[in-house]
Scaffold this motif. Structure first.
Motif, PDB file in Angstrom:
ATOM      1  N   LEU A 357       0.639  -0.937   0.342  1.00 26.21           N
ATOM      2  CA  LEU A 357      -0.127   0.222   0.466  1.00 26.21           C
ATOM      3  C   LEU A 357       1.445   1.042   0.182  1.00 26.21           C
ATOM      4  CD1 LEU A 357      -2.888  -1.051   2.440  1.00 26.21           C
ATOM      5  CD2 LEU A 357      -2.689  -1.192   0.339  1.00 26.21           C
ATOM      6  N   ILE A 358       2.202   0.921  -1.101  1.00 29.21           N
ATOM      7  CA  ILE A 358       2.969   2.611  -1.232  1.00 29.21           C
ATOM      8  C   ILE A 358       2.367   3.243  -1.742  1.00 29.21           C
ATOM      9  CG2 ILE A 358       5.384   2.837  -1.371  1.00 29.21           C
ATOM     10  CD1 ILE A 358       6.372   0.573   0.324  1.00 29.21           C
ATOM     11  N   PRO A 359       2.052   4.400  -2.617  1.00 31.28           N
ATOM     12  CA  PRO A 359       2.446   4.785  -3.958  1.00 31.28           C
ATOM     13  C   PRO A 359       3.401   4.876  -4.680  1.00 31.28           C
ATOM     14  CG  PRO A 359       2.935   6.740  -2.185  1.00 31.28           C
ATOM     15  CD  PRO A 359       2.736   5.365  -1.678  1.00 31.28           C
ATOM     16  N   ALA A 360       3.385   4.632  -6.087  1.00 30.71           N
ATOM     17  CA  ALA A 360       4.196   4.698  -6.829  1.00 30.71           C
ATOM     18  C   ALA A 360       4.359   5.055  -7.981  1.00 30.71           C
ATOM     19  CB  ALA A 360       3.566   3.188  -7.659  1.00 30.71           C
ATOM     20  N   ILE A 361       5.583   5.491  -8.280  1.00 32.94           N
ATOM     21  CA  ILE A 361       5.634   6.156  -9.896  1.00 32.94           C
ATOM     22  C   ILE A 361       6.960   5.199 -10.701  1.00 32.94           C
ATOM     23  CG2 ILE A 361       6.736   8.745 -10.312  1.00 32.94           C
ATOM     24  CD1 ILE A 361       6.198   9.698  -8.303  1.00 32.94           C
ATOM     25  N   THR A 362       5.502   5.703 -11.900  1.00 35.46           N
ATOM     26  CA  THR A 362       7.017   4.565 -13.295  1.00 35.46           C
ATOM     27  C   THR A 362       6.986   6.137 -14.597  1.00 35.46           C
ATOM     28  OG1 THR A 362       5.137   3.684 -14.178  1.00 35.46           O
ATOM     29  CG2 THR A 362       6.084   2.480 -12.590  1.00 35.46           C
ATOM     30  N   HIS A 363       6.852   5.983 -15.063  1.00 28.47           N
ATOM     31  CA  HIS A 363       6.642   6.976 -16.208  1.00 28.47           C
ATOM     32  C   HIS A 363       5.492   7.179 -17.155  1.00 28.47           C
ATOM     33  CE1 HIS A 363       7.327   2.889 -18.725  1.00 28.47           C
ATOM     34  NE2 HIS A 363       6.633   3.778 -20.234  1.00 28.47           N
ATOM     35  N   GLN A 364       4.745   5.544 -16.764  1.00 27.82           N
ATOM     36  CA  GLN A 364       2.719   6.033 -16.660  1.00 27.82           C
ATOM     37  C   GLN A 364       2.646   6.844 -15.765  1.00 27.82           C
ATOM     38  OE1 GLN A 364       2.815   1.591 -16.443  1.00 27.82           O
ATOM     39  NE2 GLN A 364       3.112   1.243 -19.081  1.00 27.82           N
ATOM     40  N   THR A 365       2.857   7.567 -14.469  1.00 38.21           N
ATOM     41  CA  THR A 365       2.016   7.997 -14.338  1.00 38.21           C
ATOM     42  C   THR A 365       2.636   9.479 -14.635  1.00 38.21           C
ATOM     43  OG1 THR A 365       3.448   6.981 -12.366  1.00 38.21           O
ATOM     44  CG2 THR A 365       2.272   8.845 -11.789  1.00 38.21           C
ATOM     45  N   ALA A 366       0.774   9.971 -14.627  1.00 38.05           N
ATOM     46  CA  ALA A 366       0.412  11.326 -15.287  1.00 38.05           C
ATOM     47  C   ALA A 366       0.886  12.355 -14.185  1.00 38.05           C
ATOM     48  CB  ALA A 366      -0.644  11.432 -15.472  1.00 38.05           C
ATOM     49  N   ILE A 367       1.541  13.251 -15.270  1.00 40.16           N
ATOM     50  CA  ILE A 367       2.637  14.480 -14.424  1.00 40.16           C
ATOM     51  C   ILE A 367       2.196  15.201 -13.875  1.00 40.16           C
ATOM     52  CG2 ILE A 367       3.548  16.452 -15.230  1.00 40.16           C
ATOM     53  CD1 ILE A 367       5.183  14.692 -16.198  1.00 40.16           C
TER      54      ILE A 367
END
Length: 467
Positions: A357-367
């Motif tokens: 249950l941790i927030p994630a950031i990848t290149h697919q994450t909107a700006i």
């Protein structure tokens, strides 16, 4: 009466006409039948002018359109010793060269000091739009009396200080090449690529500063940086700056073992891949070998099975259950400290995000979503964040105390960038940062880790511990 030779700028090159007396210019020039004039690479402007002047040749210089630009810092901060040393080394080298400093060590402020030192119109090239806007905000605050503009992301300003993405600077290289006396290349390891190098080659700028944490490139083209920017004039590692410009820290490498079932599947997949490598006489010991494997494997069903097997073995090593169990232990140990988790692939990012249950950031994450997550992390609403390679470079990551690398490449740059995410000094004088590197025993990941650390010198490294 003989005409005075004129040196002019023409679409990324120099024209010298009529030919001056003497021989100083001959080694620089090539005859161009199309215009019936001698043409010279724009990047040779400085040594050409020096050679002509030393020989006493009369000529009119119309090539450089850059202007004097006296700059006053709005807030003149006291530089760190390494910033003063780097600036002095760069100035002593004729205001040309590379400065190699780790992430979070103040490269932007060093660039501001360099801009003051040469007092000329300046072009700053950066790899991403996010970095472009970070530089813009910093320079607008630093030099309030001077116009600062942007080139890229829909902006096309005309100003004495211009921040541009490498893409936009390369597209407009012919037009920009005569306008700036100082070029600053942030993350300059990008510059030697076929397209980006035009920014340096088409420019007359006599002063050049390259900034990077690690100049090395897997294709070996970092050797071109000396001709494009200048030699390395100053270099420091995270260990050198720990406790002064950077927070004191330690790194810990921990290897985990595959389960019996994971080991069986991993080794079976490798056997398929290795059999193909033997029959095709290929080796994966270099970037060239890997590229050759990619090319050859696409030509046959056997090759495609070998590539699939390679990816299966890698996925097992990267995502072993042992890593996730250890991750749970480390998160519990360091709670509630701000913690960054890095992985190589998006699949592992999303799995960790779902399981913990941790927030994630990848290149697919909107700006907008990315900015909202980073803002919440900066404010302490989120204590932990998991990301793939998208946070390695060009993103202003909030301060953290703990970094956990679950997987990565053999690149020393990636390692130093990730370490830099926890090294930023804070208002807390007792801050001590920790970086954990977790890798699977007796896999390609272990060998990649060894190659990476052969090129880095971590501060107070611990001996490997098996888990």
């Amino acid at each position: 009466m003989a005409r005075i030779p004129v040196l002019s700028y023409d679409r990324g090159t120099l024209l010298l006409h009529p030919p001056p007396r003497g021989k100083a210019w001959v080694d620089f020039a090539t005859w161009d039948d199309r215009v019936e004039k001698f043409r010279i690479p724009a990047s040779d402007y400085r040594p050409l002018v020096a050679a002509l002047s030393a020989e006493g040749a009369r000529f009119e210089d119309r090539a450089g359109a850059f202007v004097p630009l006296p700059l006053a810092l709005e807030q003149a901060l006291e530089p760190y010793p390494h910033q003063r040393e780097a600036l002095a080394a760069w100035c002593s080298a004729g205001h040309r060269g590379l400065v190699v400093l780790p992430t979070a060590s103040g490269k932007t402020y060093l660039a501001q000091l360099a801009m003051q030192a040469v007092a000329r119109s300046t072009l700053i090239a950066v790899p991403t739009l996010e970095l472009m806007h970070q530089w813009y905000a910093n320079l607008r605050t630093a030099f309030t009396q001077t116009a600062v503009g942007l080139l890229g992301g829909g902006s096309r300003d005309d100003s004495p200080i211009l921040i541009a993405t490498y893409d936009s600077a390369a597209i407009h290289a012919e037009a920009l090449g005569c306008r700036y006396g100082l070029l600053v290349f942030d993350e300059c390891h990008h510059l030697p690529g076929d397209f980006y190098r035009k920014v340096a080659e088409y420019a007359v700028a006599p002063y050049r500063l390259g900034l990077t944490a690690t100049p090395e490139r897997s294709d070996g083209r970092h050797s071109d940086l000396e001709a494009l920017v200048g030699p390395v004039v100053y270099s420091r590692t995270p260990a050198d700056l720990a406790g002064t410009a950077l927070a004191p820290h330690r790194t810990e490498r921990i290897k985990v073992r595959l389960s019996d079932d994971e080991r069986r599947r991993h080794d079976a997949a490798l056997a398929v891949r290795n059999a193909f490598l033997r029959t095709t006489n290929l080796s994966l010991g270099s970037a060239e070998g890997w590229q050759r494997f990619v090319q050859v494997s696409a030509r046959s069903a056997e090759g495609r099975r070998a590539m699939l097997a390679h990816n299966q073995a890698r996925a097992i090593a990267l995502g072993t259950e042992s890593k996730l169990r250890l991750l749970a232990e480390l998160l519990e140990r360091h709670w509630p400290e701000q913690t960054l988790i890095f992985t190589h692939d998006n699949a592992t990012v999303y799995r960790i995000s779902q399981d913990f249950l941790i927030p994630a950031i990848t290149h697919q994450t909107a700006i907008k979503e990315r900015h909202a997550i980073l803002k919440a992390f900066r404010g302490g609403e989120y204590r932990t964040l998991v990301a793939s390679q998208v946070l390695n470079e060009g993103v202003d990551v909030p301060e953290a105390r703990v970094a956990i690398i679950l997987s990565g490449t053999a690149s020393p740059r990636e390692y130093i960038q990730r370490l830099g995410r926890v090294l930023r000094k804070s208002s807390d004088p007792d801050k001590f940062a920790v970086l954990y590197e977790i890798y699977s025993e007796d896999t390609g990941e272990e060998r990649a880790s060894a190659r990476r650390h052969a090129h880095t010198r971590p501060h107070h490294p611990k001996s490997d511990a098996a888990r």
